[in-house]
Scaffold this active site. Sequence first.
Site, PDB file in Angstrom:
ATOM      1  N   GLU A   1      21.290   3.857 -10.939  1.00  0.00           N
ATOM      2  CA  GLU A   1      19.891   4.086 -11.282  1.00  0.00           C
ATOM      3  C   GLU A   1      19.703   4.952 -12.522  1.00  0.00           C
ATOM      4  OE1 GLU A   1      17.503   5.734  -8.123  1.00  0.00           O
ATOM      5  OE2 GLU A   1      19.075   7.090  -7.505  1.00  0.00           O
TER       6      GLU A   1
ATOM      7  N   LYS B   1       9.479   7.409  -8.511  1.00  0.00           N
ATOM      8  CA  LYS B   1       9.968   8.267  -7.437  1.00  0.00           C
ATOM      9  C   LYS B   1       9.523   7.792  -6.076  1.00  0.00           C
ATOM     10  CE  LYS B   1      11.939  12.002  -5.883  1.00  0.00           C
ATOM     11  NZ  LYS B   1      13.417  11.939  -5.845  1.00  0.00           N
TER      12      LYS B   1
ATOM     13  N   HIS C   1      38.967  -7.771   1.120  1.00  0.00           N
ATOM     14  CA  HIS C   1      38.285  -9.019   1.493  1.00  0.00           C
ATOM     15  C   HIS C   1      37.435  -9.567   0.350  1.00  0.00           C
ATOM     16  CE1 HIS C   1      39.642  -8.623   5.610  1.00  0.00           C
ATOM     17  NE2 HIS C   1      39.281  -7.343   5.566  1.00  0.00           N
TER      18      HIS C   1
ATOM     19  N   CYS D   1       2.438   4.906  -9.462  1.00  0.00           N
ATOM     20  CA  CYS D   1       1.338   5.366 -10.291  1.00  0.00           C
ATOM     21  C   CYS D   1       0.877   6.745  -9.809  1.00  0.00           C
ATOM     22  CB  CYS D   1       0.121   4.434 -10.280  1.00  0.00           C
ATOM     23  SG  CYS D   1       0.483   2.765 -10.779  1.00  0.00           S
TER      24      CYS D   1
ATOM     25  N   TRP E   1       2.973   2.652 -13.106  1.00  0.00           N
ATOM     26  CA  TRP E   1       4.183   1.862 -12.827  1.00  0.00           C
ATOM     27  C   TRP E   1       3.671   0.461 -12.559  1.00  0.00           C
ATOM     28  CZ3 TRP E   1       6.247  -1.153  -8.897  1.00  0.00           C
ATOM     29  CH2 TRP E   1       7.621  -1.413  -8.990  1.00  0.00           C
TER      30      TRP E   1
ATOM     31  N   ASN F   1      -4.159   3.628  -7.825  1.00  0.00           N
ATOM     32  CA  ASN F   1      -2.752   3.570  -7.439  1.00  0.00           C
ATOM     33  C   ASN F   1      -2.672   2.688  -6.202  1.00  0.00           C
ATOM     34  OD1 ASN F   1      -0.100   4.081  -6.616  1.00  0.00           O
ATOM     35  ND2 ASN F   1      -0.649   5.983  -5.592  1.00  0.00           N
ATOM     36  N   GLY F   2      -2.001   1.542  -6.320  1.00  0.00           N
ATOM     37  CA  GLY F   2      -1.899   0.643  -5.165  1.00  0.00           C
ATOM     38  C   GLY F   2      -1.982  -0.796  -5.627  1.00  0.00           C
TER      39      GLY F   2
ATOM     40  N   ARG G   1       6.035   9.377 -10.690  1.00  0.00           N
ATOM     41  CA  ARG G   1       5.496   8.265  -9.914  1.00  0.00           C
ATOM     42  C   ARG G   1       5.382   6.973 -10.726  1.00  0.00           C
ATOM     43  NH1 ARG G   1       3.042   9.912  -5.318  1.00  0.00           N
ATOM     44  NH2 ARG G   1       1.924   7.946  -5.246  1.00  0.00           N
TER      45      ARG G   1
ATOM     46  N   LYS H   1      23.493   6.261  -7.236  1.00  0.00           N
ATOM     47  CA  LYS H   1      23.169   7.296  -8.239  1.00  0.00           C
ATOM     48  C   LYS H   1      23.587   6.836  -9.631  1.00  0.00           C
ATOM     49  CE  LYS H   1      20.933   9.147  -6.529  1.00  0.00           C
ATOM     50  NZ  LYS H   1      20.558   9.135  -5.170  1.00  0.00           N
TER      51      LYS H   1
ATOM     52  N   GLU I   1      25.941   5.812  -1.687  1.00  0.00           N
ATOM     53  CA  GLU I   1      25.043   6.742  -2.375  1.00  0.00           C
ATOM     54  C   GLU I   1      25.557   7.057  -3.784  1.00  0.00           C
ATOM     55  OE1 GLU I   1      22.165   7.702  -2.074  1.00  0.00           O
ATOM     56  OE2 GLU I   1      21.970   9.603  -3.096  1.00  0.00           O
TER      57      GLU I   1
END
Length: 613
Positions: free
Chosen positions: A493, A608, A509, A2, A73, A99-100, A27, A490, A486
């Site tokens: 997401e 983010k 395996h 947020c 968010w 925010n929280g 955010r 990428k 990585e």
Amino acid sequence: MCGIVGYLGNKNAVPVILKGLKRLEYRGYDSAGIAVLNGGLQVAKCKGKVADLKKLTDKDLHEATIGIGHTRWATHGKPNDVNAHPHTSNSGDLTLIHNGIIENYDSIKEALIKRGYRFDSETDTEVLVNLIEDVQKSENTTLAKALQIALNQVIGAYAIAVISSNNPNQIVVAKKGSPLVVGIGEGEYFIASDATPFLEFTKSAVYLEDDEMAVINRGEDLEVLSIKDNRTIDPYVHQLEMDLESIEKGGYDHFMLKEIYEQPKSIRDTLRGRLLPNEGLVKMDGVYQFQEKFVTAQRIIIIGCGTSWHAGLVAEYLFEDLARIPVEVEYASEFRYRNPVITEKDVVIAVSQSGETADTLAAIKLAKEKGATIFGVCNVVGSSIARETHAGAYTHAGPEIGVASTKAFTAQVAVLALIALKIAHKKGVLKESYYHQLLAELDDIPNKIERMLESDAQSKYISGLFKDARNFLYLGRGYNFPVALEGALKLKEISYIHAEGYPAAEMKHGPIALIDEDMPVVVIAPKGGQYEKVVSNIQEVKARNGKVIAIVSEGDSEIAKTADHVIEVEDTLEEFSPLLTTIPLQLLSYHIAVMRGANVDQPRNLAKSVTVE
Ligand code: M6R
């Protein structure tokens, strides 16, 4: 998560807040809202993005010189118009953005319901604003005092701003566990989750610490207080160095693309003044201060999440290889809950772009309590993690706005390489000539990336061929195993294609069972390390009809014979190959996402900076 913004001054608050929210959309972007005071309270909020909110405000909102805004968010309650912030108290007096997470909101809500309060939304925030109202009424006190009393009853994390319909000259804010910065202009104040919403108006900023609140009154000095004991605190006014250009797209279609192309610069900026190849030196004040701790460390524990965790994995190879120090790399979220054995002889390196990731922050606090030395590698100056650590080294990547981390990753690897080199040299465990070769090579990495970025035609072409794939496998060994992880992250997401990263040798395996003609396999196979073994892994994939996209050193004709497609990267020492092999993987995921019509900079469900557990 947020983003919050507020304004008190002489300008029209509405466009200032909307523009600020747009900058903070990284955010969270599932709903947005704004409240202003202009002879009364006006609120506009909706599910969707700031652009949707703007349509509402164009219709419904008048000019005002005080207001607060929020981009969400979702944590408590799904994204919809009712759950969007701001939330207003039952009497209509107080309006709040948050925010929280308020962890004990359920019990507070129950108590408030018994006292006659009703709730429209499913949010913890609506509980908080009514708690403040309840305290204010029962104590018959000021908003600031009521907020302070209420916050002492609350468990959780918050950055909040409250306004009262009865006072168009005041915003009261408070912080614990979520970031909050106050911008101080000429006769005006701004509040925000980071400084980008007010950068064009002022560079003077006060970063609130945890358990601090601020009372912002029109025409008066900023008053900062301790939430716990009401003590007055002298605010330290930072002069920001960030410029506006660095937070705009600068002609690129997406922030992510801009940030990919910024990597030569961001790595150069990160190395500048620290890497001195001609003098055979690595200069880093933060490391120098704790050099003995590093040199005598019984082990280094690296903690982080997501991409930062991947940078930590690259560092594991660097520290063990070069400095001969045992390293463990941990997901911060696992580390904090598994009662880890930590001693005073451990050095913990916390890696975080935002410096606000809740799990990393909590893991740091735990390690600190147990006596370890904590070193931070953060990108955001003045962030919570930067302040919580004993020492640290910033990555100078500049603001990273695309949700998918790109330039922050390579800058993190660059900083961690510098630390490993410095400690290795101090310990005397590296051959002097090789040490000098490493310094010179690291210095040349930005030039190599610059040349590689001159054309992305090959990655674009390959993206076109595989954009409709449903799964991808990424394989790498040694230093390039973290790069495989990585690359897969990428792709997942931003394009929503399922992808897995694996150490190449582990393929047999299990994952080998997945391989058929529909499975693209990206193999990171530069020269050096286990090259011959990776070549064999490629053959194993081809024998099962998998499609191989290989990332190879320039001029590699061997893999070109077997792989379906190759993307070349410049030659480098094995230790630094992740800095080069990562680049085509970033481009591949970018182009695939664009071709699939995905929202590259704001992928669904993500934010983010993850400031909740
Ligand atoms: O700000 P941090 O580096 O602490 O963030 C950690 C992760 O949330 C972050 O790297 C995330 O995985 C990115 N979206 C990856 O692109």
